[in-house]
Write a protein that holds these residues in place. Structure first.
Motif, PDB file in Angstrom:
ATOM      1  N   ARG A  58      61.730  60.038   3.784  1.00 34.38           N
ATOM      2  CA  ARG A  58      60.600  60.967   3.742  1.00 34.38           C
ATOM      3  C   ARG A  58      60.297  61.359   5.182  1.00 34.38           C
ATOM      4  NH1 ARG A  58      55.505  59.172   4.992  1.00 34.38           N
ATOM      5  NH2 ARG A  58      55.229  56.947   5.304  1.00 34.38           N
ATOM      6  N   TRP A  59      59.497  62.388   5.376  1.00 34.60           N
ATOM      7  CA  TRP A  59      59.104  62.813   6.718  1.00 34.60           C
ATOM      8  C   TRP A  59      57.961  61.941   7.204  1.00 34.60           C
ATOM      9  CZ3 TRP A  59      62.962  65.233   8.376  1.00 34.60           C
ATOM     10  CH2 TRP A  59      63.628  66.197   7.636  1.00 34.60           C
ATOM     11  N   TYR A  60      58.035  61.547   8.466  1.00 37.52           N
ATOM     12  CA  TYR A  60      57.005  60.729   9.099  1.00 37.52           C
ATOM     13  C   TYR A  60      56.417  61.485  10.279  1.00 37.52           C
ATOM     14  CZ  TYR A  60      59.080  56.750   6.682  1.00 37.52           C
ATOM     15  OH  TYR A  60      59.550  55.890   5.726  1.00 37.52           O
ATOM     16  N   GLU A  61      55.125  61.330  10.500  1.00 35.91           N
ATOM     17  CA  GLU A  61      54.509  61.860  11.718  1.00 35.91           C
ATOM     18  C   GLU A  61      54.453  60.735  12.738  1.00 35.91           C
ATOM     19  OE1 GLU A  61      51.663  65.542  11.507  1.00 35.91           O
ATOM     20  OE2 GLU A  61      50.719  63.736  10.702  1.00 35.91           O
ATOM     21  N   THR A  62      54.924  61.025  13.955  1.00 36.20           N
ATOM     22  CA  THR A  62      54.899  60.025  15.018  1.00 36.20           C
ATOM     23  C   THR A  62      54.284  60.622  16.274  1.00 36.20           C
ATOM     24  OG1 THR A  62      57.158  60.581  15.671  1.00 36.20           O
ATOM     25  CG2 THR A  62      56.897  58.752  14.144  1.00 36.20           C
ATOM     26  N   GLU A  63      53.564  59.773  16.977  1.00 35.52           N
ATOM     27  CA  GLU A  63      52.899  60.192  18.198  1.00 35.52           C
ATOM     28  C   GLU A  63      53.904  60.270  19.337  1.00 35.52           C
ATOM     29  OE1 GLU A  63      48.940  58.919  20.745  1.00 35.52           O
ATOM     30  OE2 GLU A  63      49.701  57.600  19.187  1.00 35.52           O
ATOM     31  N   PRO A  64      53.841  61.317  20.163  1.00 39.17           N
ATOM     32  CA  PRO A  64      54.773  61.396  21.296  1.00 39.17           C
ATOM     33  C   PRO A  64      54.424  60.341  22.350  1.00 39.17           C
ATOM     34  CG  PRO A  64      53.179  63.175  21.405  1.00 39.17           C
ATOM     35  CD  PRO A  64      52.937  62.455  20.106  1.00 39.17           C
ATOM     36  N   LEU A  65      55.432  59.912  23.074  1.00 42.80           N
ATOM     37  CA  LEU A  65      55.195  59.023  24.202  1.00 42.80           C
ATOM     38  C   LEU A  65      54.627  59.847  25.336  1.00 42.80           C
ATOM     39  CD1 LEU A  65      58.462  56.903  24.152  1.00 42.80           C
ATOM     40  CD2 LEU A  65      56.217  56.298  23.256  1.00 42.80           C
ATOM     41  N   ARG A  66      53.607  59.362  25.922  1.00 42.72           N
ATOM     42  CA  ARG A  66      52.950  60.119  26.993  1.00 42.72           C
ATOM     43  C   ARG A  66      53.192  59.425  28.325  1.00 42.72           C
ATOM     44  NH1 ARG A  66      47.694  63.649  27.334  1.00 42.72           N
ATOM     45  NH2 ARG A  66      47.538  63.585  29.571  1.00 42.72           N
ATOM     46  N   GLN A  67      53.653  60.196  29.270  1.00 37.91           N
ATOM     47  CA  GLN A  67      53.866  59.695  30.625  1.00 37.91           C
ATOM     48  C   GLN A  67      52.574  59.847  31.424  1.00 37.91           C
ATOM     49  OE1 GLN A  67      56.762  58.208  31.383  1.00 37.91           O
ATOM     50  NE2 GLN A  67      57.347  58.628  29.274  1.00 37.91           N
ATOM     51  N   PRO A  68      52.320  58.961  32.388  1.00 35.09           N
ATOM     52  CA  PRO A  68      51.073  59.037  33.166  1.00 35.09           C
ATOM     53  C   PRO A  68      50.866  60.379  33.882  1.00 35.09           C
ATOM     54  CG  PRO A  68      52.247  57.012  33.644  1.00 35.09           C
ATOM     55  CD  PRO A  68      53.137  57.841  32.761  1.00 35.09           C
ATOM     56  N   ASP A  69      51.948  61.053  34.271  1.00 31.68           N
ATOM     57  CA  ASP A  69      51.801  62.312  35.002  1.00 31.68           C
ATOM     58  C   ASP A  69      51.837  63.550  34.101  1.00 31.68           C
ATOM     59  OD1 ASP A  69      54.441  61.922  34.387  1.00 31.68           O
ATOM     60  OD2 ASP A  69      55.208  62.712  36.273  1.00 31.68           O
ATOM     61  N   ASP A  70      51.819  63.373  32.778  1.00 28.45           N
ATOM     62  CA  ASP A  70      51.795  64.521  31.864  1.00 28.45           C
ATOM     63  C   ASP A  70      50.469  65.269  32.014  1.00 28.45           C
ATOM     64  OD1 ASP A  70      54.270  64.024  30.841  1.00 28.45           O
ATOM     65  OD2 ASP A  70      53.567  63.112  28.980  1.00 28.45           O
ATOM     66  N   ALA A  71      50.558  66.560  32.231  1.00 26.10           N
ATOM     67  CA  ALA A  71      49.359  67.378  32.401  1.00 26.10           C
ATOM     68  C   ALA A  71      48.621  67.576  31.076  1.00 26.10           C
ATOM     69  CB  ALA A  71      49.734  68.727  33.001  1.00 26.10           C
ATOM     70  N   ALA A  72      49.373  67.794  30.017  1.00 25.48           N
ATOM     71  CA  ALA A  72      48.761  68.057  28.716  1.00 25.48           C
ATOM     72  C   ALA A  72      49.469  67.233  27.648  1.00 25.48           C
ATOM     73  CB  ALA A  72      48.875  69.541  28.386  1.00 25.48           C
ATOM     74  N   PRO A  73      48.733  66.800  26.652  1.00 27.00           N
ATOM     75  CA  PRO A  73      49.385  66.036  25.570  1.00 27.00           C
ATOM     76  C   PRO A  73      50.330  66.923  24.759  1.00 27.00           C
ATOM     77  CG  PRO A  73      47.080  66.458  25.048  1.00 27.00           C
ATOM     78  CD  PRO A  73      47.312  66.955  26.442  1.00 27.00           C
TER      79      PRO A  73
END
Length: 91
Positions: free
Chosen positions: A54-69
């Motif tokens: 089935r399709w799953y929703e997963t949160e992206p990995l965020r790097q400390p220097d990412d300007a926007a989610p």
């Protein structure tokens, strides 16, 4: 089915392997993009989709220097029988 057709079918069965392919998208209509990728696999003459998750929703990995989610991903896995190698399968 002719004798040649039987031979070709048997040969393809002997040279096929089961692969597991991750499918995902986090841009635009994420689920539609994932479904399109799955349909493209199913339509390929050297591929046979055996099963899918089935399709799953997963949160992206965020790097400390990412300007926007980033948007969340829609991910899934397909089990595919194919005679294609890895590089041919992803192209």
């Amino acid at each position: 089915m002719t004798q040649r057709d039987c031979f070709v079918t048997a040969f393809l069965a002997m040279t096929s392997m089961t692969t597991y392919i991750g499918i995902g998208s986090n841009l635009g209509d994420r689920r539609a993009h994932a479904e399109t990728a799955l349909r493209a696999l199913a339509a390929h003459p050297a591929c046979h989709v055996l099963a899918r998750s089935r399709w799953y929703e997963t949160e992206p990995l965020r790097q400390p220097d990412d300007a926007a989610p980033q948007p969340w991903y829609v991910n899934g896995v397909a089990s595919v029988s194919t005679s294609l190698g890895a590089s041919a399968l992803v192209s």
